[in-house]
Design a protein around this motif. Structure first.
Motif, mmCIF file in Angstrom:
data_model
loop_
_atom_site.group_PDB
_atom_site.id
_atom_site.type_symbol
_atom_site.label_atom_id
_atom_site.label_comp_id
_atom_site.label_asym_id
_atom_site.label_seq_id
_atom_site.Cartn_x
_atom_site.Cartn_y
_atom_site.Cartn_z
ATOM 1 N N ASN A 1 0.841 -1.018 -0.043
ATOM 2 C CA ASN A 1 0.117 -0.061 0.068
ATOM 3 C C ASN A 1 0.772 1.233 -0.047
ATOM 4 O OD1 ASN A 1 0.724 0.466 2.713
ATOM 5 N ND2 ASN A 1 -1.121 -0.245 3.509
ATOM 6 N N GLU A 2 0.259 2.375 -0.098
ATOM 7 C CA GLU A 2 0.900 3.870 -0.121
ATOM 8 C C GLU A 2 1.789 4.109 1.150
ATOM 9 O OE1 GLU A 2 -3.081 5.090 1.116
ATOM 10 O OE2 GLU A 2 -2.614 3.895 -0.140
ATOM 11 N N TYR A 3 1.396 3.214 2.081
ATOM 12 C CA TYR A 3 2.332 3.720 3.492
ATOM 13 C C TYR A 3 3.419 2.614 3.515
ATOM 14 C CZ TYR A 3 -1.917 6.280 4.402
ATOM 15 O OH TYR A 3 -3.027 6.906 4.290
ATOM 16 N N GLY A 4 3.573 1.836 2.700
ATOM 17 C CA GLY A 4 4.871 1.062 2.404
ATOM 18 C C GLY A 4 4.626 -0.299 3.260
ATOM 19 N N LEU A 5 3.406 -0.565 3.894
ATOM 20 C CA LEU A 5 2.824 -1.880 4.584
ATOM 21 C C LEU A 5 2.388 -2.814 3.549
ATOM 22 C CD1 LEU A 5 0.747 -0.425 7.364
ATOM 23 C CD2 LEU A 5 2.964 -1.216 7.512
ATOM 24 N N LYS A 6 2.663 -4.036 3.872
ATOM 25 C CA LYS A 6 2.297 -5.271 3.025
ATOM 26 C C LYS A 6 1.111 -5.838 3.234
ATOM 27 C CE LYS A 6 4.518 -9.459 2.130
ATOM 28 N NZ LYS A 6 5.806 -10.420 2.342
ATOM 29 N N ASP A 7 0.099 -5.678 2.183
ATOM 30 C CA ASP A 7 -1.570 -6.053 2.526
ATOM 31 C C ASP A 7 -1.697 -7.443 2.094
ATOM 32 O OD1 ASP A 7 -1.806 -3.636 3.778
ATOM 33 O OD2 ASP A 7 -3.344 -2.591 1.930
ATOM 34 N N ARG A 8 -2.167 -8.228 2.692
ATOM 35 C CA ARG A 8 -2.565 -9.424 2.260
ATOM 36 C C ARG A 8 -4.060 -9.772 2.506
ATOM 37 N NH1 ARG A 8 0.607 -14.450 4.798
ATOM 38 N NH2 ARG A 8 1.023 -15.272 2.684
ATOM 39 N N TRP A 9 -4.659 -10.105 1.337
ATOM 40 C CA TRP A 9 -6.052 -10.248 1.427
ATOM 41 C C TRP A 9 -6.534 -11.548 0.971
ATOM 42 C CZ3 TRP A 9 -8.992 -5.210 -1.032
ATOM 43 C CH2 TRP A 9 -8.428 -4.260 -0.474
ATOM 44 N N THR A 10 -7.435 -12.270 1.890
ATOM 45 C CA THR A 10 -7.896 -13.644 1.587
ATOM 46 C C THR A 10 -9.417 -13.547 1.079
ATOM 47 O OG1 THR A 10 -6.344 -14.354 3.242
ATOM 48 C CG2 THR A 10 -7.747 -16.290 2.533
ATOM 49 N N TYR A 11 -9.404 -14.401 0.051
ATOM 50 C CA TYR A 11 -10.970 -14.325 -0.444
ATOM 51 C C TYR A 11 -11.405 -15.657 -0.674
ATOM 52 C CZ TYR A 11 -10.132 -9.781 -2.551
ATOM 53 O OH TYR A 11 -10.040 -8.455 -2.830
ATOM 54 N N ARG A 12 -12.667 -16.183 -0.336
ATOM 55 C CA ARG A 12 -13.184 -17.427 -0.576
ATOM 56 C C ARG A 12 -14.207 -17.155 -1.757
ATOM 57 N NH1 ARG A 12 -14.924 -19.485 4.331
ATOM 58 N NH2 ARG A 12 -12.981 -20.664 4.515
ATOM 59 N N GLY A 13 -14.008 -17.569 -3.059
ATOM 60 C CA GLY A 13 -14.788 -17.330 -4.061
ATOM 61 C C GLY A 13 -14.658 -15.616 -4.338
ATOM 62 N N ASN A 14 -15.661 -14.913 -4.386
ATOM 63 C CA ASN A 14 -15.736 -13.426 -4.466
ATOM 64 C C ASN A 14 -15.835 -12.793 -3.324
ATOM 65 O OD1 ASN A 14 -15.685 -13.763 -7.358
ATOM 66 N ND2 ASN A 14 -17.741 -13.810 -7.609
ATOM 67 N N THR A 15 -15.908 -13.618 -2.035
ATOM 68 C CA THR A 15 -16.182 -12.933 -0.881
ATOM 69 C C THR A 15 -14.812 -12.730 0.219
ATOM 70 O OG1 THR A 15 -18.154 -14.002 -0.609
ATOM 71 C CG2 THR A 15 -17.632 -13.087 1.496
#
Length: 97
Positions: free
Chosen positions: A11-25
């Motif tokens: 992200n713009e702050y230098g942090l590492k984002d991790r997003w987990t999805y099940r299907g489209n959710t």
């Protein structure tokens, strides 16, 4: 059962984002500091002074070749900074020995 999908972003702050999805959710979000932000070992005073001297020497070397008054002034300023850093470097060097 639907497959899990994990996406990572910076992200713009230098942090590492991790997003987990099940299907489209979206089911889970995490963020962490990248490795470069983790605590490093403290550098010795001698090494810090050496790096400062090296940086000033690079400035001196770059501006000494210039032909303008401004570049010559920057070169003289860098030489003065090197002169100021030499004495503490000698002391730090003797303290380590």
């Amino acid at each position: 059962m639907t497959e899990l999908l994990v996406r990572e972003y910076k992200n713009e702050y230098g942090l590492k984002d991790r997003w987990t999805y099940r299907g489209n959710t979206l089911i889970k979000t995490e963020f962490s500091y990248p490795k470069e932000y983790k605590k490093r070992k403290p550098m010795s005073a001698k090494q810090e002074l050496f790096e400062q001297i090296a940086a000033q020497f690079a400035i001196l070397q770059e501006n000494n070749e210039g032909t303008t008054k401004a570049s010559q002034a920057r070169a003289r300023k860098a030489a003065g900074e090197i002169k100021k850093l030499i004495t503490p470097y000698k002391k730090a060097n003797m303290d380590e020995v």
